[in-house]
Design a protein around this motif. Sequence first.
Motif, short mmCIF file in Angstrom:
data_model
loop_
_atom_site.label_atom_id
_atom_site.label_comp_id
_atom_site.label_asym_id
_atom_site.label_seq_id
_atom_site.Cartn_x
_atom_site.Cartn_y
_atom_site.Cartn_z
N GLU A 1 0.82 -1.04 0.16
CA GLU A 1 -0.15 0.14 -0.17
C GLU A 1 0.84 1.40 0.09
OE1 GLU A 1 -3.92 1.96 2.30
OE2 GLU A 1 -2.97 0.07 3.13
N GLU A 2 2.08 1.38 1.05
CA GLU A 2 2.73 2.46 0.97
C GLU A 2 3.56 2.66 -0.39
OE1 GLU A 2 6.84 2.95 3.34
OE2 GLU A 2 5.30 2.76 4.48
N THR A 3 3.79 1.61 -1.15
CA THR A 3 4.71 1.67 -2.46
C THR A 3 3.61 2.16 -3.48
OG1 THR A 3 6.24 -0.05 -1.66
CG2 THR A 3 6.13 0.49 -3.98
N VAL A 4 2.57 1.50 -3.53
CA VAL A 4 1.69 1.83 -4.45
C VAL A 4 1.01 3.33 -4.58
CG1 VAL A 4 -0.78 1.52 -5.45
CG2 VAL A 4 0.84 -0.26 -5.05
N LEU A 5 0.88 3.94 -3.20
CA LEU A 5 0.39 5.39 -3.04
C LEU A 5 1.57 6.45 -3.35
CD1 LEU A 5 -1.56 4.77 0.28
CD2 LEU A 5 -2.40 5.41 -1.85
N LYS A 6 2.81 5.91 -2.86
CA LYS A 6 4.05 6.62 -3.26
C LYS A 6 3.99 6.88 -4.91
CE LYS A 6 8.39 5.14 -3.56
NZ LYS A 6 9.07 5.26 -4.52
N ILE A 7 3.78 5.93 -5.40
CA ILE A 7 4.00 5.87 -6.77
C ILE A 7 2.70 6.71 -7.50
CG2 ILE A 7 3.49 4.44 -9.24
CD1 ILE A 7 5.10 2.21 -7.53
N LEU A 8 1.64 6.64 -7.04
CA LEU A 8 0.50 7.31 -7.51
C LEU A 8 0.89 8.49 -7.40
CD1 LEU A 8 -2.50 5.10 -6.25
CD2 LEU A 8 -2.16 5.78 -8.51
N HIS A 9 1.28 9.01 -6.06
CA HIS A 9 1.45 10.53 -5.83
C HIS A 9 2.53 11.23 -6.80
CE1 HIS A 9 -1.12 11.17 -2.27
NE2 HIS A 9 -0.63 10.12 -1.72
N GLU A 10 3.53 10.30 -7.16
CA GLU A 10 4.41 10.81 -8.15
C GLU A 10 4.15 10.49 -9.71
OE1 GLU A 10 7.90 8.27 -6.78
OE2 GLU A 10 8.34 9.39 -5.22
N SER A 11 3.11 9.90 -9.74
CA SER A 11 2.71 9.79 -11.15
C SER A 11 1.93 10.80 -11.89
CB SER A 11 2.08 8.34 -11.15
OG SER A 11 3.01 7.46 -11.24
N ASN A 12 1.87 11.05 -13.25
CA ASN A 12 1.04 11.94 -14.08
C ASN A 12 -0.08 10.96 -14.28
OD1 ASN A 12 -0.40 13.04 -16.16
ND2 ASN A 12 1.37 13.48 -17.24
N ILE B 1 -6.33 -0.45 -3.91
CA ILE B 1 -5.82 0.71 -3.27
C ILE B 1 -5.90 1.92 -4.42
CG2 ILE B 1 -3.20 1.83 -2.91
CD1 ILE B 1 -2.63 -1.43 -1.83
N ILE B 2 -5.74 1.64 -5.76
CA ILE B 2 -5.71 2.65 -6.85
C ILE B 2 -7.10 3.34 -6.54
CG2 ILE B 2 -5.67 2.88 -9.17
CD1 ILE B 2 -3.50 0.85 -9.34
N GLU B 3 -7.99 2.37 -6.53
CA GLU B 3 -9.43 2.91 -6.60
C GLU B 3 -9.97 3.91 -5.24
OE1 GLU B 3 -11.81 -0.67 -6.85
OE2 GLU B 3 -11.58 -0.86 -8.99
N ASP B 4 -9.40 3.38 -4.09
CA ASP B 4 -9.41 4.23 -3.03
C ASP B 4 -8.74 5.39 -3.10
OD1 ASP B 4 -10.92 2.15 -1.98
OD2 ASP B 4 -9.33 1.33 -0.50
N PHE B 5 -7.60 5.53 -3.59
CA PHE B 5 -6.91 6.76 -4.04
C PHE B 5 -7.69 7.62 -4.95
CE2 PHE B 5 -3.86 9.15 -6.79
CZ PHE B 5 -3.14 9.65 -5.72
#
Length: 166
Positions: A11-22, A55-59
């Motif tokens: 979860e931590e890794t996926v959220l970090k990637i999401l925050h940094e992604s276009n 995780i992506i859907e919640d984000f």
Amino acid sequence: MEDAETKSRIEETVLKILHESNMEEVTESKIRKQASTELDLNLNQPPFKALVKQIIEDFLVEKQQQQQKQEEEEEKQEVKQKGVSSKSSVYVDSGDLVICELSQKKKVTIQDFKGRRYVSIREFYTKDGKELPSSKGISLSGEQWETFKKCVPAIEKAIQKMESSI
């Protein structure tokens, strides 16, 4: 699913990637692949795949809610600064939707009357603690409103001409 620590790391890794992604370019597959590489874990296995998707859907839901909240705040600021509301749900006691407050007593509203919708520009008064429309004003049908809108540039031009001759 493995242990809670693994789930937390994913979860931590996926959220970090999401925050940094276009967000216009990223896909679930790309996120899963990048997270797999960073965690040295195959996230294409069904339980991991489902977790990453959730995780992506919640984000995305949270991001959308934040964006809506921000838009609402911007709308409130606009209303405070200009007295104009384009999406606000402000109603007077008569049930009319307030679009714009021209002054403390004059308002532009959208009003339904006898099954037809009107743009109403009128004065309001207070009676028994309720804000109500007075007879002082005008209500325009949709057709009349369209005609009026087309005339606004000519009205503005006439006002400018009058002001320059003073």
